[in-house]
Design a protein around this motif. Structure first.
Motif, short mmCIF file in Angstrom:
data_model
loop_
_atom_site.label_atom_id
_atom_site.label_comp_id
_atom_site.label_asym_id
_atom_site.label_seq_id
_atom_site.Cartn_x
_atom_site.Cartn_y
_atom_site.Cartn_z
N SER A 1 0.85 -1.20 0.00
CA SER A 1 0.00 0.00 0.00
C SER A 1 0.88 1.24 0.00
N ILE B 1 2.09 1.99 -3.54
CA ILE B 1 1.06 2.67 -4.33
C ILE B 1 0.86 4.08 -3.79
N CYS C 1 2.71 -1.37 -9.07
CA CYS C 1 1.53 -2.22 -8.95
C CYS C 1 1.73 -3.51 -9.75
N ALA D 1 -5.90 -5.54 -7.47
CA ALA D 1 -5.38 -4.25 -7.95
C ALA D 1 -6.21 -3.11 -7.38
N LEU E 1 -5.62 -2.61 -3.71
CA LEU E 1 -4.35 -1.90 -3.53
C LEU E 1 -4.49 -0.42 -3.87
N ALA E 2 -5.25 -0.13 -4.92
CA ALA E 2 -5.44 1.27 -5.33
C ALA E 2 -6.04 2.06 -4.19
N THR F 1 -5.25 6.81 -10.07
CA THR F 1 -4.77 5.66 -9.29
C THR F 1 -5.50 4.38 -9.72
N CYS G 1 -3.81 1.09 -11.49
CA CYS G 1 -3.83 -0.26 -10.94
C CYS G 1 -4.56 -1.22 -11.88
N SER H 1 -2.27 -2.18 -14.69
CA SER H 1 -1.22 -3.12 -14.32
C SER H 1 -1.79 -4.50 -14.03
N SER H 2 -3.03 -4.58 -13.57
CA SER H 2 -3.62 -5.91 -13.35
C SER H 2 -3.84 -6.60 -14.69
#
Lengths: 409, 406
Positions: free
Chosen positions: A25, A28, A305, A341, A344-345, A385, A389, A392-393
């Motif tokens: 976290s 990010i 990420c 993702a 995490l964002a 954000t 994410c 990237s996922s």
């Protein structure tokens, strides 16, 4: 396979190791801070140039169409303001004068070394009774005092003296306070009141507010031919509408009226602010210097990420393979990674935004340039954000698909 | 097998992973290079003009703050200064700004119709003293004394300007502007402050955070276009006789000149200007913050990369331990791996940064430059970040238990 849908697999995968989740976290979060701070700085630098415009109490503003920035000289003739007054729905028309070049303020110090210094100051002139300039720091009594010719309200947030240790509390114009006598463009004036807070920007070190009568005699008069009216050319005409009048309809009417000569543009205050911002955006490298920081913050976040997610996929390869072996589809695994993702964002965004807000407060304190975290800007950072994410996922998911149950055992 | 070779084999064996990790390090390097480069651009903005002027001492107004707020002083101060011992000449320099009507132009993003007004900075010196006022020679304002003298002859005409070739491209193509002025090509007439101007030649200074473009003219032309009084100037460039001591002349000038002007040595004005731009302008302050932010984000980022990379190699490390290698050997392997990744990331990061600097110069008008000091500083920072991350990550390796793996 419905039963597993009720197991929050993404959440469990991430929070299984609390320390690592916090670290992820934070990763990010740093990208969020980077984007947020760069965006905030960029906006603050643009905002500082439009503070004066945003203090106008106007529904519509008449300006010269060729004047791309307040900094330039092109003005609107007083006859046009009178014409606008005749239009239905217009309650009042107030002239606002802004002078960047001719206002020279003498340093207020009394030592011989400083007594002779003068410096350009922006001079804004309005009718003291009109209320067209909203300065919440200035009480009615101060506006009353402004009616005396030669009185001026001053900006206590003028550019500070470059040597604050030896000149505490001084501006580049010297000490500004109630009752201080000095000179504006070679003639005596007196500062009155406790000052307002507009601040300095790219083009000006500070602002004086005077009455239109003082402005005519002190600033524009000496540059006006004899017999001509020094107040004939108005920089901004603030138009206020009667309650219930439709701003768009009135604007169209005014535009139609001025169209034949083409010497007046009718803008809403927001349009005027946007025009000024655009000028500074194109005339300084600020947009470039800080915009590129936002882009890099985005890329950094994207890579962080991606790293986290691919690492997670690698760590759980055996589990994912097992799930696939017992019949879960790639689609299900895609969803799990996407969920991770997005978790995490959000987990990065919340602390990241708090740190951003703290950094804004710190920077405002340090530099005097106001950084605002309004909902639109916070929302933009959230959007960036989430996109970061999600992208990237999408990149990391390629690895899930490659997981072959047979490889694992 | 030496730790370096083992680290090398690790990285070469897992090519895809190594590429990703090196890419991550490269991004951190780019981020730091970019912010440092932009801050360097602010620094270079500060002294860009002064570095290209010939003076031993500089007379400026007592209210001098920076170039755009230079403050004027009476021209008679220059005559007073000429009377001092050791002074060879004092050249007046005026600085002002005007509005330049942009020509239509075709760029990579399509054609813009032009007609908008952009601010441009104006310099004025007596044309006859052009080659004495500015640095002449390779890398100077004029490439040779002959060119400077030719430009000076052209400048003597009213309404004639020289145009800085390195002005932002929006102002127009330098050669085309000249051709239009001389009637060799069709195009819109050149308009400055709503008056028609002629471009009669070129010079080179460059742009920064302070201005987008520069024009050079005689003082008479400047007065016609801006309406400023011919009785005031912004700077006096004091040039000394050979063998004079600048500090002694400075003391003498301070004694004779009234307090409405100050006299700077070159070192003083350079220091003042740099301090002003880096510490007191908002752009300098904010870019300093951005540099700190970039370094912090870079460190976190590199740690993430390194930790992930080492985590992936844990089984191999455990095997190495099972074979009987001591913990210091493993530490050495990880540190070599970190150092190699730092280098693998630095090289592409450096190359991309060179490209970004060029973009910033070309399209942002920001005078970025890759100096040896910047490159070396970022390399040291990069190695430091990677090694520190490696040391943090190595603790994981030490706890790797061979038994866990089999």
């Amino acid at each position: 396979m419905p039963p597993l849908d009720r197991v929050p697999l993404a959440w469990k995968n991430l929070t299984h190791d609390r320390l690592r989740f916090a670290l992820f976290s934070a990763g990010i979060g740093f990208a969020v801070v980077l984007m947020g701070v760069q965006l905030g700085i960029m906006n603050a630098m643009l905002d500082s140039n439009t503070v004066l415009l945003r203090r106008l109490d106007a529904d519509l503003v008449l300006v010269n169409p060729t004047r791309q920035s307040l900094l330039f000289r092109q003005a609107v003739n007083r006859r046009r303001a009178e014409q606008a007054r005749q239009v239905a729905g217009v309650a009042s028309v107030e002239p606002v004068y802004v002078e960047y070049q001719l206002g020279l303020l003498r340093h207020t110090g009394d030592r011989p070394a400083t007594r002779s210094q003068t410096r350009r100051i922006r001079v804004v002139a309005v009718d003291p009774d009109s209320g067209v300039l909203r300065l919440p720091e200035v009480p009615a009594a101060d506006w009353e005092r402004l009616r005396v010719p030669g009185a001026a309200l001053y900006d206590r947030k003028s550019r500070p003296h470059p040597d604050p240790l030896n000149h505490p509390g001084e501006t580049v114009f010297g000490r500004l306070a109630d009752g201080v006598p000095t000179e504006l463009s070679g003639r005596a004036i007196t500062l009155v009141g406790n000052g307002f807070a507009l601040g300095f920007d790219f083009s000006t070190d500070g602002t004086l507010v005077v009455s239109d009568r003082t402005f005519a005699r002190w600033v524009r008069g000496p540059y006006t031919p004899p017999g001509a009216d020094p107040l004939a050319e108005i920089d901004l005409v603030a138009v206020r509408l009667t309650p219930g009048a439709d701003p768009h309809r009135v604007r169209d009417q005014l535009r139609a009226m001025f169209a034949p000569e083409g010497d007046v543009d009718v803008l809403t205050l927001a349009q005027l602010v946007a025009r000024e911002e655009r000028f500074w955006w194109t005339n300084t490298p600020i947009g470039f210097a800080f915009g590129i920081g936002v882009v890099l913050g985005f890329v950094v976040g994207l890579v962080i990420c991606y790293q986290i997610l691919t690492g997670d996929v690698a760590d759980h390869a055996a589990e994912y393979a097992t799930l696939k072996a017992i019949g879960y589809t790639n689609g299900y695994l895609n969803r799990v990674v996407l969920q991770e993702a997005l978790i995490l964002a959000v987990a990065g965004y919340v602390p990241g935004l708090l740190v951003t807000a703290g950094t804004f407060a710190l920077l405002t304190d340090l530099t005097g340039l106001p950084l605002h975290l309004n909902p639109a800007r916070a929302g933009l950072v959230l959007l960036l954000t989430l996109v970061m994410c999600a992208v990237s996922s999408w990149m990391a998911v390629a690895r899930v698909k490659a997981v072959d149950p047979a490889d694992v055992f | 097998m030496s730790p370096l070779r083992l680290a090398w084999y690790h990285l070469v064996h897992k090519r895809a992973r190594t590429t990703v990790a090196a890419g991550g390090v490269a991004f951190a390097v780019i981020l730091i290079f970019l912010e440092v480069g932009l801050l360097g651009g602010v620094d270079r903005t500060a002294t860009m003009l002064f570095d290209r002027l010939n003076f031993d001492l500089l007379i400026a107004s007592a209210e001098y703050l920076d170039l755009s707020r230079a403050g004027e002083f009476p021209r008679s101060r220059l005559a007073q200064a000429r009377a001092a011992d050791g002074v060879a000449d004092v050249i007046p320099l005026a600085v002002s700004a005007g509005g330049w009507r942009l020509p239509s132009r075709t760029g990579p993003l399509g054609t813009s119709p032009g007609g908008e007004v952009m601010s441009i900075s104006l310099l004025a010196v007596p044309p006859a003293l052009l080659d004495k006022a500015f640095v002449v020679g390779p890398g100077g304002v004029f490439p040779s004394r002959e060119e400077a003298q030719a430009a000076a002859a052209a400048l003597a005409r009213l309404d004639a300007f020289l145009f800085d070739r390195r002005s932002k491209p929006e102002f127009g193509d330098p050669d085309r502007l000249r051709a239009v002025s001389l009637g060799l090509a069709d195009g819109d007439p050149i308009r400055l402050n709503d008056r028609q101007a002629q471009i009669v030649g070129h010079f080179e200074i460059g742009t920064g955070f302070s201005w987008n473009g520069l024009l050079l003219s005689s003082e008479e032309t400047l007065a016609r276009f801006t309406g400023r009084s011919p009785h005031t100037v912004d700077f006096g460039l004091v040039q000394l006789r050979p063998g004079s001591d600048p500090l002694a002349v400075q003391r003498q000038l301070r004694a004779i000149l009234p307090p409405d002007v100050t006299v700077f040595t070159r070192a003083e004005i350079t220091a003042l200007e740099r301090r002003y731009w880096l510490r007191l302008t908002s752009v300098g302050q904010f870019l300093s913050v951005a540099v700190v932010l970039a370094v912090v984000v870079g460190i976190i980022f590199v740690y993430q990369m390194m930790a992930a990379d080492i985590r992936n190699l844990l089984p191999e490390y455990a095997t190495v331990k099972a074979l009987g290698y001591r913990p210091p050997f493993l530490t050495a392997v990880v540190l070599w791996q970190a150092a190699l990744l730092a280098l693998f990331g630095f090289v592409p990061g450096f190359v991309v940064s060179l490209g970004l600097y060029a973009v910033a110069r070309q399209y942002g008008g920001i005078p970025t430059a890759m100096t040896a000091a910047t490159a070396a500083g970022v390399l040291v920072l990069d190695l430091g970040m990677c090694l520190a991350s490696g040391l943090l990550a190595v603790r994981k390796v030490q706890t790797a238990d061979p038994a866990d793996l089999f």
